[in-house]
Design a protein around this motif. Structure first.
Motif: not given
Lengths: 366, 366
Positions: A90, A138, A163-164, A306, A309
């Protein structure tokens, strides 16, 4: 000095996991005028230390930066070089961090192995398997679990990324529909997934029989959820230190980079550089070509990168082709340690410290 | 028939974990007159099945025995051969069980790796590490964790066996004194340890946030205990299926035995034997020599072999030299799978079933 090694020990050290010089969790104070910095530079002066190479993630780069600043402030020019090293992968700027590729390889291989075990017995036994991997903030390691996945029906079926946001209803729905479709479901979860309020899921199951804080992993929580709500038989594994010390299945690319990054750090220090971190720069994906360069410590200190997307699939439970393109080169090549009588020949390194030159010092904060 | 494989698939199958033909958890009824046996033999007759080879632990040998009895009772002579196969290594008569040596090797290697990780950071972070391995009733796998231990200060420092009653006060005392002496403590625990009342320790921590039964492992329980009572920082790993599917670090000796046991089973069946299990007989410890023989299924069916007392050290937390002498040969030799693009080439085998010849049947008990 106390750190000289025979050539056979050096060879053994190259194939041993863990931090030979030791490791620490120690946060230096923000204020460069804090007396700890004065003491630190006094120690450097007493032992004529002119080079400081320090490896780790974002917090460790922060430490390197602080030492670089202190050495200027106290007028003892020290060449401070940061080296990237974190299985979490990360750190920004650098293409990857030594340690990550090998852990990623361990996770990718283990996920395939677990899946074959579950496939063989799902008709009369375990239907859902949960594999908990590291990654507090991450999801790089969780993402690597999908490197062996070729088709939609292959494991892992669901990846839970920090991340979600974790939504239990959707998770249960996805799990149930995977079991309906394929007969079983393999789930890989980052340890650090959180609910909509931002709380770690592993905190949801906090209190043990003594009323004390529970340290149990996310996997146990998710397993309970699936058993309670879906009435499906589950099993789970928590890889913890297994994943980051698994030298027996290291990535050759990762080892090459770790060695090269260390050598580059020495070269930069000898060339009188300071306040920089060695970085790996990707030149091409095909036949992964890379080179080494550098970045100011201020660009990486206390920072974290991170999973972008574009690496996470639309439904939030898988990885994209661009993630594969990025990850794939990092797990290439096997580099087995030497075995003797069935076990790897790891070096248990006992550093001897040089004799103290200064009187004891007590940190006023402790 | 549906099970023919190309020679390249056969080669791949040899290096793949899991049960290619599937596996099951299915207990046949005691009464040989139960209609399920009649149906079973009708299926054998319809497809002209004359050989029945079945691998597994004590319960599977019981299944083989029942099928042998049913085939006599219903006058359809079938050659029923049991093959030992359990990572738990708890079948009597045979020297060892295929699957055990590879899992033992995984555990021995992983324990060394974890220890090097903890050594490097124990001064400012994790002091106690708990590694949970399989073994509900017998401590063979936990015992294997000590194969890399040369000196008293080496990991693991404490092994918790199902053969010994877990006493939390003594456990905490041992853990604390190990940390005082060496600075850290590596603990390997069997999943099946029990308290003085005979209850599984993992049951002590039963209720989750929903009030439902908790499936969490022993490691989480022990970790909470150490945190609560000793105020030491802990970490834990739960190996679960990771340990038994870790083909990437299989023991060569184990693989050789697995193959030989299968071949011997076929040979016995073709020689019109029935009602026996193939056994491995140890001829010598030095340069481990072994041969194959056989034993009546009645001697192994539904039986289990615990760790003998002479294998457990006097304080109950370690293994003896005779345990080492027994275990050591079983983890010898590396037999890596072939890799392609960084990952082992495992075969995901999809058996095709031959067409049904009999009408559907419903078990009256279900």
């Amino acid at each position: 000095n106390g750190f000289s090694l025979t050539s056979s020990q050096r060879k053994q050290l190259l194939q041993s996991p863990g931090g030979a010089f030791g490791s620490c969790r120690f946060k230096l104070p923000d204020d460069i005028k804090h007396p700890i910095y004065k003491r630190c530079i006094e120690v450097f002066k007493a032992h004529n230390i002119r080079y400081f190479l320090y490896n780790g993630g974002g917090d460790s780069q922060q430490t390197s930066l602080k030492i670089a600043q202190a050495s200027q402030y106290y007028d003892h020019p020290t060449h401070c070089i940061g080296l990237p090293k974190t299985i979490d992968n990360d750190l920004p700027v650098t293409d990857t961090c030594p340690g990550f590729g090998s852990t990623a390889k361990y996770i990718a291989v283990s996920t395939q192995e677990i899946a074959l075990d579950v496939v063989s017995m799902h008709q009369t036994s375990t239907k859902v398997f949960i594999f908990e991997v590291m990654g507090r903030h991450a999801g790089w390691l969780a993402a690597a679990s999908a490197l062996g996945k070729k088709n939609k029906q292959d494991a892992p079926h669901l990846i839970l990324f920090p991340e979600r946001t974790f939504k239990s209803e959707d998770f249960l729905h996805q799990t149930a529909s995977t079991v309906r479709r394929y007969g079983y479901c393999i789930i890989v979860t980052s340890e650090g997934i959180r609910d909509a309020q931002g709380n770690f899921i592993s905190d949801a199951n906090q209190t043990d029989a003594f009323g004390h804080t529970q340290l149990g992993g996310v996997a146990a929580y998710l397993s309970n959820l699936v058993v309670s709500e879906l009435k499906l038989k589950t099993h789970f594994a928590i890889a913890d230190y297994l994943q980051r010390s698994a030298r027996h299945i290291a990535s050759k690319v990762d080892l090459d980079q770790a060695y090269a990054v260390g050598a580059k750090g020495v070269e930069l220090a000898l060339n009188r550089q300071s306040g920089v971190m060695v970085t790996i720069k990707r030149l091409s994906n095909a036949n992964y070509r890379w080179t080494l360069t550098q970045t100011p410590l201020s660009r990486v200190a206390a920072k974290e990168r991170k999973l972008p997307s574009k690496f996470i699939s639309a439904n939030g439970y898988g990885i994209t082709n661009s993630a594969r393109t990025y990850l794939h080169p990092l797990i290439q090549g096997e580099a087995y340690p030497q075995y003797r009588h069935g076990l790897p020949q790891y070096l248990a390194f006992q550093p001897e410290f040089v004799p103290k030159k200064l009187p004891d010092w007590n940190d006023p904060d402790v």
